[in-house]
Write an enzyme that holds these catalytic residues in place. Sequence first.
Site, mmCIF file in Angstrom:
data_model
loop_
_atom_site.group_PDB
_atom_site.id
_atom_site.type_symbol
_atom_site.label_atom_id
_atom_site.label_comp_id
_atom_site.label_asym_id
_atom_site.label_seq_id
_atom_site.Cartn_x
_atom_site.Cartn_y
_atom_site.Cartn_z
ATOM 1 N N GLY A 75 0.775 -1.240 0.000
ATOM 2 C CA GLY A 75 0.000 0.000 0.000
ATOM 3 C C GLY A 75 0.799 1.278 0.000
ATOM 4 N N GLY A 124 2.053 3.180 -5.909
ATOM 5 C CA GLY A 124 1.291 2.697 -7.055
ATOM 6 C C GLY A 124 -0.182 2.459 -6.801
ATOM 7 N N GLY A 128 -1.674 0.313 -4.875
ATOM 8 C CA GLY A 128 -2.032 0.184 -3.468
ATOM 9 C C GLY A 128 -2.222 1.525 -2.807
ATOM 10 N N TYR A 140 6.074 -14.272 -14.112
ATOM 11 C CA TYR A 140 5.127 -13.294 -13.567
ATOM 12 C C TYR A 140 3.692 -13.686 -13.913
ATOM 13 C CZ TYR A 140 2.875 -8.745 -12.801
ATOM 14 O OH TYR A 140 2.053 -7.728 -12.367
#
Length: 265
Positions: free
Chosen positions: A29, A32, A34, A167
Site C-alpha cells: 500500500g 502505485g 495500493g 510473472y
Amino acid sequence: MTQNTYDAARFEGFDAARFEGKVALITGGATGMGLATARRLLDEGAKVVITGRSEDRLKRAAERLDAGDRLLALPADVAKPADLDRLMGAVRERFGHLDVVFANAGVGVFKRIEEFTEEDFDSVVDANFKGVFFTVKHALPLLKDGSSIVINASWTHHKGLAIGSLYAATKAAAANLTKTLASDLSDRGIRVNAVSPGYIDTDMFRESVPTDEAREASRQDVVLKRIGTPEEVAAAVAFLASHDASYVNGVDLLVDGGVANSIPA
C-alpha cells in the site's frame, strides 16, 4: 488518430460515505495501485491499514495520505507468516476487525526463461502467490461475514508474453485462487474478486519498460491508446469492495484499456 486521455474529473463524484465505518487492509500500500486505493477508500470514509516491506516508503505514504488515526501503516513481508501474524495482531488491537482486504503486494521480474535463476523464481512466487494466499488465510479471523476480498492479478495471464512467463504464471495462480476462494468462503458471505490491470503508470511499469520507445510501443498495444493510471485501478477495486458489487463474486475484472481482448484499430 487522436490519443484518448484520462479525465480525472469524471471520477470525482464518488460516494464519500460508501465505506463509512469499514476497515480495509491493503498490502503493497505504499506506492502505485495500493497507495491510490488507500487514498480512494479513505476519501470514501474507510479506516485503512497499509503495509509493505519498506519502512521509508510507508512513512512517505502515510505523510501523503495524511489521514490521522484513520490510517495505520505497518511494515510486513506478506510472504512471511510471522510478519502476517504481527500485522493482524496490530490490526485487531487498533481497529478490531476487517471489512475489506486488497491483496495487492507483488513483484515483477521480466526475463526470457533461460535467464531466470532459482532466486528469481522464489522471490516472484513468494510475493505474488504465497503472499496472496497467506494474506487471505491470516486475515480470515478478522474479516466480518459479508466482507470483500480483492486480489490483484494481471492482464498478462490472459496472453502469452515472452518475458512474462514467471510473472504471468503467478498471476494466473492468483486469478484461479479468486475463483476457488469465492466458493470456499461463500458460507460466510465473503465475496472474492480480482482486478487484472493492464499497462498502469507505476514504478514497476517504468522499471520494466524503461525507455520512451518501449513505453510508446506499449501504448500502441492498448485500444484506448494510453497507459492507465493507478487511480483507475483504485476505482475498480473500490467498486468490487463495495456494496455496489454485492452480487459480483469470483470475477477477474480486466482494467486494461482493452489490451487483453481487443486489437487496436
